[in-house]
Design a protein around this motif. Sequence first.
Motif, PDB file in Angstrom:
ATOM      1  N   ASP A 120       0.830  -1.202   0.000  1.00 33.25           N
ATOM      2  CA  ASP A 120       0.000   0.000   0.000  1.00 33.25           C
ATOM      3  C   ASP A 120       0.861   1.247   0.000  1.00 33.25           C
ATOM      4  OD1 ASP A 120      -2.471  -1.414   0.232  1.00 33.25           O
ATOM      5  OD2 ASP A 120      -1.968  -1.772   2.329  1.00 33.25           O
ATOM      6  N   LYS A 121       0.314   2.302  -0.596  1.00 37.12           N
ATOM      7  CA  LYS A 121       0.973   3.598  -0.613  1.00 37.12           C
ATOM      8  C   LYS A 121       0.487   4.414   0.574  1.00 37.12           C
ATOM      9  CE  LYS A 121      -0.692   6.381  -3.629  1.00 37.12           C
ATOM     10  NZ  LYS A 121      -1.446   7.304  -2.777  1.00 37.12           N
ATOM     11  N   ALA A 122       1.395   5.132   1.220  1.00 36.58           N
ATOM     12  CA  ALA A 122       1.034   6.020   2.317  1.00 36.58           C
ATOM     13  C   ALA A 122       1.506   7.430   1.979  1.00 36.58           C
ATOM     14  CB  ALA A 122       1.656   5.541   3.629  1.00 36.58           C
ATOM     15  N   ARG A 123       1.130   8.377   2.807  1.00 35.10           N
ATOM     16  CA  ARG A 123       1.412   9.780   2.509  1.00 35.10           C
ATOM     17  C   ARG A 123       2.771  10.206   3.051  1.00 35.10           C
ATOM     18  NH1 ARG A 123       1.002  14.407   5.328  1.00 35.10           N
ATOM     19  NH2 ARG A 123       0.176  13.317   7.134  1.00 35.10           N
TER      20      ARG A 123
ATOM     21  N   GLY B 180       8.813  15.701   4.713  1.00 36.31           N
ATOM     22  CA  GLY B 180       9.308  14.364   4.997  1.00 36.31           C
ATOM     23  C   GLY B 180       8.636  13.746   6.205  1.00 36.31           C
ATOM     24  N   GLU B 181       7.335  13.553   6.146  1.00 34.61           N
ATOM     25  CA  GLU B 181       6.584  12.970   7.268  1.00 34.61           C
ATOM     26  C   GLU B 181       6.098  11.587   6.875  1.00 34.61           C
ATOM     27  OE1 GLU B 181       2.542  13.687   9.912  1.00 34.61           O
ATOM     28  OE2 GLU B 181       3.117  15.123   8.379  1.00 34.61           O
ATOM     29  N   THR B 182       6.467  10.584   7.648  1.00 35.47           N
ATOM     30  CA  THR B 182       5.975   9.229   7.400  1.00 35.47           C
ATOM     31  C   THR B 182       4.967   8.843   8.460  1.00 35.47           C
ATOM     32  OG1 THR B 182       8.088   8.581   8.381  1.00 35.47           O
ATOM     33  CG2 THR B 182       7.771   8.100   6.068  1.00 35.47           C
TER      34      THR B 182
ATOM     35  N   LYS C 283       8.480   1.570   4.124  1.00 33.98           N
ATOM     36  CA  LYS C 283       9.594   1.757   3.197  1.00 33.98           C
ATOM     37  C   LYS C 283       9.469   3.142   2.581  1.00 33.98           C
ATOM     38  CE  LYS C 283      12.011  -0.960  -0.297  1.00 33.98           C
ATOM     39  NZ  LYS C 283      12.533  -2.004   0.591  1.00 33.98           N
ATOM     40  N   LEU C 284      10.546   3.917   2.610  1.00 32.50           N
ATOM     41  CA  LEU C 284      10.595   5.238   2.001  1.00 32.50           C
ATOM     42  C   LEU C 284      11.332   5.116   0.671  1.00 32.50           C
ATOM     43  CD1 LEU C 284       9.772   8.165   2.899  1.00 32.50           C
ATOM     44  CD2 LEU C 284      12.185   8.509   3.442  1.00 32.50           C
ATOM     45  N   VAL C 285      10.749   5.631  -0.398  1.00 32.46           N
ATOM     46  CA  VAL C 285      11.351   5.576  -1.731  1.00 32.46           C
ATOM     47  C   VAL C 285      11.541   6.996  -2.242  1.00 32.46           C
ATOM     48  CG1 VAL C 285      11.099   4.754  -4.103  1.00 32.46           C
ATOM     49  CG2 VAL C 285      10.245   3.365  -2.202  1.00 32.46           C
ATOM     50  N   LEU C 286      12.731   7.294  -2.758  1.00 31.15           N
ATOM     51  CA  LEU C 286      13.054   8.641  -3.222  1.00 31.15           C
ATOM     52  C   LEU C 286      13.647   8.574  -4.623  1.00 31.15           C
ATOM     53  CD1 LEU C 286      14.661  11.562  -1.300  1.00 31.15           C
ATOM     54  CD2 LEU C 286      15.723  10.811  -3.436  1.00 31.15           C
TER      55      LEU C 286
ATOM     56  N   MET D 226       8.055   8.786  -1.960  1.00 33.67           N
ATOM     57  CA  MET D 226       6.885   7.961  -1.659  1.00 33.67           C
ATOM     58  C   MET D 226       7.120   7.226  -0.356  1.00 33.67           C
ATOM     59  SD  MET D 226       6.274   6.161  -5.365  1.00 33.67           S
ATOM     60  CE  MET D 226       4.751   5.366  -4.843  1.00 33.67           C
ATOM     61  N   SER D 227       6.063   7.007   0.392  1.00 35.87           N
ATOM     62  CA  SER D 227       6.129   6.164   1.578  1.00 35.87           C
ATOM     63  C   SER D 227       5.231   4.963   1.352  1.00 35.87           C
ATOM     64  CB  SER D 227       5.680   6.943   2.819  1.00 35.87           C
ATOM     65  OG  SER D 227       5.710   6.114   3.955  1.00 35.87           O
TER      66      SER D 227
END
Length: 217
Positions: A3-6, A11-13, A20-23, A86-87
């Motif tokens: 799932d995708k999160a905001r 930079g707030e997870t 998982k943080l994707v940049l 993306m988080s």
Amino acid sequence: RLDKARVGAEGETVDGPDRKLVLVTARESAGANVSGITYGSQSLTQAVAPVGFRKTDIWYLDAPDVGTQDIVITYAANCKARTGVMSLQNAASGDPSVSGAVQSTVSVDVTTTAANTLVLAVYNENNGGIAPSSTSFTDTLMNGTGGSCDVNGGWISEAVPGLKAYSWTADTNQCSIAYAGFVAPPPPPPTDIVLVEGSAFHYDGDSGNATNTLSNF
């Protein structure tokens, strides 16, 4: 299912399982390689190295800290760039299941091996007058210019594994594409502990020796 999160601009997870943080960073200078990226005190890992003159990398961080953190990208030289973040939740740790980079083309073929793979792909070119666009994705992550580079990228969840083509309408001027696919972690093992039949036994080691050897166990 992945799932995708905001993630906010600062930079707030948000909290959740298997984060998982994707940049993605896309820039105009061939000499401006990325020497490191941090999220607060945590360092990201490079998943896709750039190719060509217009550089595009993909980086990731497993189990990012929850809350607001600064994202700091360190380049080897001054440059103008665009960055997308993306988080993800319910994402397998480690490198993407599929990843790569190509240059001098407006399309790329990606073969996924697992259902519901989230495929992220970003196109970067030397601005030639036509703003790049694509209909290959359900959502857009990046769109616009960074100095002389023109960037467009997005993601899509591929329900069925296999070969898929992703393409852009663009100028193909000093262009490159970076892509990565992310999957959910494997299912957990059974919760009950199972004893292998015949593997339990008792050994009498009361022989006074300093070393007891269990032969052919």
